[in-house]
Design a protein around this motif. Structure first.
Motif, PDB file in Angstrom:
ATOM      1  N   GLY A  29       0.567  -1.301  -0.026  1.00  0.00           N
ATOM      2  CA  GLY A  29       0.029  -0.133   0.191  1.00  0.00           C
ATOM      3  C   GLY A  29       0.943   1.122   0.093  1.00  0.00           C
ATOM      4  O   GLY A  29       0.639   2.175  -0.520  1.00  0.00           O
ATOM      5  N   PHE A  30       2.065   1.249   0.688  1.00  0.00           N
ATOM      6  CA  PHE A  30       2.770   2.270   0.805  1.00  0.00           C
ATOM      7  C   PHE A  30       3.419   2.668  -0.486  1.00  0.00           C
ATOM      8  O   PHE A  30       3.585   3.910  -1.069  1.00  0.00           O
ATOM      9  N   VAL A  36       1.243   6.419  -7.056  1.00  0.00           N
ATOM     10  CA  VAL A  36       0.287   7.329  -7.433  1.00  0.00           C
ATOM     11  C   VAL A  36       0.374   8.597  -7.196  1.00  0.00           C
ATOM     12  O   VAL A  36       0.267   9.494  -8.226  1.00  0.00           O
ATOM     13  N   GLY A  37       1.085   8.980  -6.261  1.00  0.00           N
ATOM     14  CA  GLY A  37       1.780  10.466  -5.853  1.00  0.00           C
ATOM     15  C   GLY A  37       2.410  10.768  -6.948  1.00  0.00           C
ATOM     16  O   GLY A  37       2.406  11.958  -7.434  1.00  0.00           O
ATOM     17  N   TYR A  38       3.468   9.970  -7.292  1.00  0.00           N
ATOM     18  CA  TYR A  38       4.388  10.066  -8.536  1.00  0.00           C
ATOM     19  C   TYR A  38       3.831  10.637  -9.902  1.00  0.00           C
ATOM     20  O   TYR A  38       4.179  11.563 -10.343  1.00  0.00           O
ATOM     21  N   ASP A  44       0.877  16.880 -12.990  1.00  0.00           N
ATOM     22  CA  ASP A  44       0.554  18.359 -12.777  1.00  0.00           C
ATOM     23  C   ASP A  44       1.894  19.029 -13.347  1.00  0.00           C
ATOM     24  O   ASP A  44       1.608  20.146 -14.012  1.00  0.00           O
ATOM     25  N   LYS A  45       3.014  18.508 -13.360  1.00  0.00           N
ATOM     26  CA  LYS A  45       4.121  19.290 -13.792  1.00  0.00           C
ATOM     27  C   LYS A  45       3.996  19.300 -15.561  1.00  0.00           C
ATOM     28  O   LYS A  45       4.333  20.318 -15.959  1.00  0.00           O
ATOM     29  N   ARG A  46       3.544  18.279 -16.060  1.00  0.00           N
ATOM     30  CA  ARG A  46       3.306  18.132 -17.463  1.00  0.00           C
ATOM     31  C   ARG A  46       2.149  19.381 -17.916  1.00  0.00           C
ATOM     32  O   ARG A  46       2.472  20.109 -18.954  1.00  0.00           O
TER      33      ARG A  46
END
Length: 378
Positions: A29-30, A36-38, A44-46
């Motif tokens: 899970g971690f 997912v965060g990556y 968002d950066k793209r």
């Protein structure tokens, strides 16, 4: 080691197994959370880089009074189609639609430049390919995006989806066909639009008809209900006739009262006559009133409030006196008030009559209708 483990009591061995299992789940899970965060951070950066590079240029082009062809826009936008990646077309789609909406709200949208931007960025080709090759969910999303582009679509690409067994995909494709196709846009309305006609379908089709009405005069919508046996579809089309003020349909609507036995359809026919203000049907409705169900009688009363003629007002006065039902009196009183000054004068007379009585609450009812001045328009 195995002999030591096997030597422990069963409860301890089970506890160890469960702890190891939970540790594995926690680690998985971690790691998944990090992944997912990556992905979110990368997207968002793209998106940010795409917006910084293209937004100002797209805004300039779509709001410019100068028309640019596709080749000029590719140079101006500095966009190499051959080197683009799939994720970039996805993000560019969001940005183009966002800029288009913003420029449109300002009233300066250059429609030709907007369409050429879509062509210069090869966005239609990207989404049409996804319609042809993707699974159900992505294909449905692609259809919705193409609909937002609002620049037409090859009917051959839609053909596979318009008869698909999946309800959502089929309805989305048919709605897109109706809103975009110029050869036979109302093709699926002849089939009652779809086997199942839901509230969402009504919203979609209503929006499509509004769009079509801005482009050209709609055909007489009655043509799509004469052979229909689906009550909810018939009622929908009848409401649309009233919404789009298709006055030419009014005489045929009166004839429908001799054909349809369903009370909901009959009630909607009469409400539509009211929306059209077809006062010529007053005598016909007055004649039918004593023989109809409560739902149809209520519709007749409501329609009479919109006809505005003296015959309609006389009938409403008669209907008010001939019923003892408080709910019906309230509906009648509101329709009387809709006749403007004459209606209010009639209500005042009825109120004076009610105040002389002691056996009912009519005076309270009529005072309530007078108090609705700011709620119910005359």
């Amino acid at each position: 080691m195995d002999s030591m483990y096997n030597g422990y009591p069963l409860i301890i061995r089970m506890t160890v197994v469960m702890v190891m299992f939970l540790i594995l789940i926690t680690v998985f899970g971690f790691l998944r959370l990090l992944y997912v965060g990556y992905k979110i951070n990368r997207r968002d950066k793209r998106r940010s880089r795409t917006r910084i590079f293209f937004e100002e240029k797209l805004t300039f082009v779509m709001s410019s009074k100068t028309n640019y062809d596709v080749e000029e826009l590719q140079e101006l936008l500095e966009y190499d189609v051959a080197k683009t990646k799939r994720w970039k077309s996805d993000l560019l789609t969001d940005l183009v639609l966002s800029v288009k909406d913003a420029v449109y709200k300002e009233g300066v949208l250059n429609l030709l430049n907007y369409k050429n931007c879509i062509e210069a960025l090869r966005l239609m080709g990207f989404w049409e390919k996804r319609i042809r090759t993707s699974g159900l969910e992505k294909r449905r999303e692609a259809l919705q995006i193409v609909g937002q582009f609002d620049r037409g679509i090859n009917s051959g690409i839609l053909s596979k989806s318009t008869f698909h067994k999946n309800n959502d995909l089929r309805k989305t494709a048919r709605d897109l066909h109706t809103s975009q196709d110029s050869y036979n846009p109302f093709r699926f309305m002849e089939d009652n639009f779809d086997e199942s006609f839901s509230q969402l379908d009504k919203l979609r089709l209503h929006s499509t008809l509004i769009k079509r009405s801005k482009e050209a005069q709609l055909p007489n919508l009655l043509r799509w209900i004469n052979n229909s046996k689906k009550v909810n579809y018939v009622i929908f089309v009848l409401r649309e006739i009233g919404f789009f003020k298709q006055y030419e349909a009014a005489p045929s609507l009166v004839d429908m009262l001799d054909i349809y036995e369903n009370k909901d359809v009959r009630a909607q026919v009469i409400l539509t006559l009211g929306e059209l203000g077809y006062a010529e049907s007053t005598a016909n409705l007055v004649k039918r009133y004593p023989l109809e169900s409560n739902a149809v009688r209520d519709a007749i009363i409501t329609a009479m409030g919109k006809f505005k003629g003296q015959d309609a007002l006389d009938f409403l006065t008669y209907a008010y006196h001939s019923t003892e039902d408080i709910r019906t009196k309230l509906i009648v009183a509101r329709s009387i008030k809709a006749h403007g000054k004459n209606g209010e004068d009639t209500l005042q007379l009825l109120l004076e009559e009610a105040r002389k009585k002691t056996a009912n609450k009519e005076d309270v009812l009529l005072e309530q209708v007078f108090a609705e001045r700011t709620i119910i328009p005359a």
